[in-house]
Design a protein around this motif. Sequence first.
Motif, PDB file in Angstrom:
ATOM      1  N   MET A   1       0.295  -5.201  -8.398  1.00 13.37           N
ATOM      2  CA  MET A   1       0.249  -3.784  -8.719  1.00 13.37           C
ATOM      3  C   MET A   1       1.665  -3.229  -8.735  1.00 13.37           C
ATOM      4  O   MET A   1       2.483  -3.505  -7.863  1.00 13.37           O
ATOM      5  N   GLY A   2       1.989  -2.412  -9.755  1.00 14.23           N
ATOM      6  CA  GLY A   2       3.308  -1.846  -9.861  1.00 14.23           C
ATOM      7  C   GLY A   2       3.481  -0.643  -8.958  1.00 14.23           C
ATOM      8  O   GLY A   2       2.595  -0.277  -8.191  1.00 14.23           O
ATOM      9  N   VAL A   3       4.653  -0.020  -9.086  1.00 12.76           N
ATOM     10  CA  VAL A   3       4.942   1.176  -8.303  1.00 12.76           C
ATOM     11  C   VAL A   3       4.151   2.342  -8.876  1.00 12.76           C
ATOM     12  O   VAL A   3       4.182   2.601 -10.083  1.00 12.76           O
ATOM     13  N   HIS A   4       3.411   3.046  -7.994  1.00 15.44           N
ATOM     14  CA  HIS A   4       2.612   4.195  -8.421  1.00 15.44           C
ATOM     15  C   HIS A   4       3.384   5.465  -8.100  1.00 15.44           C
ATOM     16  O   HIS A   4       3.917   5.611  -6.994  1.00 15.44           O
ATOM     17  N   PRO A   5       3.469   6.405  -9.042  1.00 19.80           N
ATOM     18  CA  PRO A   5       4.315   7.596  -8.816  1.00 19.80           C
ATOM     19  C   PRO A   5       3.855   8.482  -7.665  1.00 19.80           C
ATOM     20  O   PRO A   5       4.648   9.260  -7.136  1.00 19.80           O
ATOM     21  N   TYR A   6       2.574   8.401  -7.277  1.00 17.77           N
ATOM     22  CA  TYR A   6       2.072   9.287  -6.228  1.00 17.77           C
ATOM     23  C   TYR A   6       1.724   8.555  -4.933  1.00 17.77           C
ATOM     24  O   TYR A   6       1.164   9.138  -4.019  1.00 17.77           O
ATOM     25  N   ILE A   7       2.017   7.262  -4.867  1.00 13.44           N
ATOM     26  CA  ILE A   7       1.709   6.483  -3.669  1.00 13.44           C
ATOM     27  C   ILE A   7       3.002   5.862  -3.146  1.00 13.44           C
ATOM     28  O   ILE A   7       3.444   4.814  -3.630  1.00 13.44           O
ATOM     29  N   PRO A   8       3.630   6.515  -2.155  1.00  9.42           N
ATOM     30  CA  PRO A   8       4.916   5.993  -1.647  1.00  9.42           C
ATOM     31  C   PRO A   8       4.811   4.559  -1.134  1.00  9.42           C
ATOM     32  O   PRO A   8       5.778   3.790  -1.235  1.00  9.42           O
ATOM     33  N   ASN A   9       3.656   4.194  -0.582  1.00 13.21           N
ATOM     34  CA  ASN A   9       3.502   2.847  -0.018  1.00 13.21           C
ATOM     35  C   ASN A   9       3.629   1.748  -1.071  1.00 13.21           C
ATOM     36  O   ASN A   9       3.738   0.572  -0.733  1.00 13.21           O
ATOM     37  N   SER A  10       3.551   2.118  -2.357  1.00  9.51           N
ATOM     38  CA  SER A  10       3.627   1.081  -3.389  1.00  9.51           C
ATOM     39  C   SER A  10       5.067   0.696  -3.727  1.00  9.51           C
ATOM     40  O   SER A  10       5.290  -0.278  -4.449  1.00  9.51           O
ATOM     41  N   VAL A  11       6.031   1.436  -3.234  1.00  9.97           N
ATOM     42  CA  VAL A  11       7.438   1.065  -3.458  1.00  9.97           C
ATOM     43  C   VAL A  11       7.720  -0.219  -2.677  1.00  9.97           C
ATOM     44  O   VAL A  11       7.461  -0.285  -1.468  1.00  9.97           O
ATOM     45  N   PRO A  12       8.204  -1.286  -3.314  1.00 11.15           N
ATOM     46  CA  PRO A  12       8.357  -2.585  -2.639  1.00 11.15           C
ATOM     47  C   PRO A  12       9.104  -2.503  -1.313  1.00 11.15           C
ATOM     48  O   PRO A  12       8.700  -3.117  -0.325  1.00 11.15           O
ATOM     49  N   ALA A  13      10.190  -1.750  -1.251  1.00 14.42           N
ATOM     50  CA  ALA A  13      10.970  -1.680  -0.017  1.00 14.42           C
ATOM     51  C   ALA A  13      10.172  -1.013   1.101  1.00 14.42           C
ATOM     52  O   ALA A  13      10.216  -1.444   2.262  1.00 14.42           O
ATOM     53  N   VAL A  14       9.420   0.032   0.750  1.00 10.38           N
ATOM     54  CA  VAL A  14       8.597   0.730   1.746  1.00 10.38           C
ATOM     55  C   VAL A  14       7.483  -0.185   2.222  1.00 10.38           C
ATOM     56  O   VAL A  14       7.181  -0.285   3.419  1.00 10.38           O
ATOM     57  N   LYS A  15       6.864  -0.886   1.278  1.00 10.48           N
ATOM     58  CA  LYS A  15       5.777  -1.798   1.636  1.00 10.48           C
ATOM     59  C   LYS A  15       6.283  -2.908   2.551  1.00 10.48           C
ATOM     60  O   LYS A  15       5.646  -3.246   3.565  1.00 10.48           O
ATOM     61  N   ALA A  16       7.437  -3.473   2.246  1.00 15.61           N
ATOM     62  CA  ALA A  16       8.004  -4.541   3.077  1.00 15.61           C
ATOM     63  C   ALA A  16       8.319  -4.037   4.476  1.00 15.61           C
ATOM     64  O   ALA A  16       8.093  -4.726   5.474  1.00 15.61           O
ATOM     65  N   GLU A  17       8.818  -2.807   4.572  1.00 12.66           N
ATOM     66  CA  GLU A  17       9.134  -2.233   5.881  1.00 12.66           C
ATOM     67  C   GLU A  17       7.866  -2.036   6.714  1.00 12.66           C
ATOM     68  O   GLU A  17       7.846  -2.307   7.921  1.00 12.66           O
ATOM     69  N   MET A  18       6.805  -1.586   6.075  1.00 15.16           N
ATOM     70  CA  MET A  18       5.543  -1.364   6.787  1.00 15.16           C
ATOM     71  C   MET A  18       4.933  -2.696   7.251  1.00 15.16           C
ATOM     72  O   MET A  18       4.421  -2.802   8.369  1.00 15.16           O
ATOM     73  N   LEU A  19       4.984  -3.710   6.400  1.00 16.31           N
ATOM     74  CA  LEU A  19       4.456  -5.023   6.780  1.00 16.31           C
ATOM     75  C   LEU A  19       5.228  -5.587   7.966  1.00 16.31           C
ATOM     76  O   LEU A  19       4.635  -6.153   8.899  1.00 16.31           O
ATOM     77  N   ALA A  20       6.542  -5.430   7.949  1.00 19.31           N
ATOM     78  CA  ALA A  20       7.367  -5.937   9.054  1.00 19.31           C
ATOM     79  C   ALA A  20       7.026  -5.216  10.356  1.00 19.31           C
ATOM     80  O   ALA A  20       6.995  -5.819  11.436  1.00 19.31           O
ATOM     81  N   ALA A  21       6.728  -3.924  10.243  1.00 21.33           N
ATOM     82  CA  ALA A  21       6.437  -3.130  11.445  1.00 21.33           C
ATOM     83  C   ALA A  21       5.160  -3.587  12.138  1.00 21.33           C
ATOM     84  O   ALA A  21       5.051  -3.527  13.368  1.00 21.33           O
ATOM     85  N   VAL A  22       4.193  -4.064  11.363  1.00 28.02           N
ATOM     86  CA  VAL A  22       2.924  -4.499  11.963  1.00 28.02           C
ATOM     87  C   VAL A  22       2.854  -6.018  12.107  1.00 28.02           C
ATOM     88  O   VAL A  22       1.838  -6.557  12.574  1.00 28.02           O
ATOM     89  N   GLY A  23       3.893  -6.725  11.692  1.00 22.92           N
ATOM     90  CA  GLY A  23       3.933  -8.165  11.876  1.00 22.92           C
ATOM     91  C   GLY A  23       3.078  -8.946  10.901  1.00 22.92           C
ATOM     92  O   GLY A  23       2.600 -10.039  11.216  1.00 22.92           O
TER      93      GLY A  23
END
Length: 454
Positions: A1-23
């Motif tokens: 899925m690509g970057v969605h203009p209204y879903i910040p979590n879809s930005v690759p860098a944001v998604k990677a940061e969130m995944l790292a935070a929860v392990g």
Amino acid sequence: MGVHPYIPNSVPAVKAEMLAAVGAADVAEFYADVPESIRLGRPLDMPPPLRSEAALVRHVGGLLARNTGTGDALSFLGAGCYRHHVPAVVDEVVNRSEFLTAYAGEPYEDHGRFQALWEYQSLMGELLEMDVVNVPVYDGYQASATALRMAGRITGARRLLLVTAVAADKLSKIEDYVRPVHDVVVVPVDASTGLADLAAVRAELAAGDVAAVYAEAPSASGIIDPALTSLADLAHGAGALFVAGCNPISLGVVAPPAAYGADIVCGDIQPLGIHMAYGGLNGGFIATRDEERFVAEFPSRLFGLAPTRVEGEYGFGDVAYDRTSFALREEGKEWVGTAAALNGITAGVYLALMGPQGMREVGETIMANTRYALDRLAAVPGVETPYAAAPHFADFTVRFPGSRTSAEVNDALLEHGIFGGAVLSRTDALYCVTEVHTRDEIDRLADILQEMVN
């Protein structure tokens, strides 16, 4: 899925940061419990985006116009979601903005809504002959699952016996919800009568470690089992609790579960003035006696009279708030979850309008219509009503033993503007009548079936 203009979590860098935070290494890890057999395995087949609000409204309006609702056709659908008459006053009250727009609030800012829910709980308590009733949980399925978890916490035992017919979807919900701490044992009903098999229940109880015996009145087959009192006695004799599900609109004519020994009562308030709406608009109730061992195990909110900061003054607020996950967070027994509060207010208005006499009359009408439908369809050659000897309320099983399957019968009925019963198997379907059905409508169904199956 690509970057969605209204879903910040879809930005690759944001998604990677969130995944790292929860392990987690990948989003897929969050879906490990979802069986591969029911995963889509491909992108959604979505149409091209509509670029204007006007185009979107036109598109969605066209989709909705293709629907035929149960109010537009003659419907014999039930199976947990029912068409009843809803007095106009009910809609007038619950569509007021102070109720309709208030999802959550606290007593100091939302006095009217909390009083309305307290009135609902009081009316339900009177109907159920129980002392404590919760603010409605999401639906009756959730109420049943939570009631069984409550029984498990009280008894400390692991096994749950389900001893009357339970709808397949509800069984799936219960099994999924109790899975971490309980084993569900489905005790098959007698195949010839649809009634609970007392000998089989005794055998399971003798094996020990039973937290609760769960029965429904009416059952998923619409049967009100004469053995309900015996089931309560068997459960208590084995040190288990008796948890009973019921249809609340039946309680003007059928004894409430508390009268035959239920410790915890649960069900869905949808029949109490709540419209059918595409499978939605439900609310789950749980009720017990006013004993600390029960009250302490409610995960949902309970509203009652509470003292204010002014000496001698009382208002409406949470009772025993410190037992909820709002207070305990991750230490809570269960999460409070989404409350169907507006539907609780709806049911409260309905009960206040109906009163004891109205509830008695609607219950008697439904039972009479159900018996008439059972007898009328049983007289149709090629149609069977296998459990007709038992008392029924609203739902009942119809069997088509001939060459046409129950699904094919439904397809043929649709050509006549009729919704048939919910398909249970190749031969069986669950039909339903309520107070809104007339004898002429039941006769019409029987006459069409007679032409169709012969």
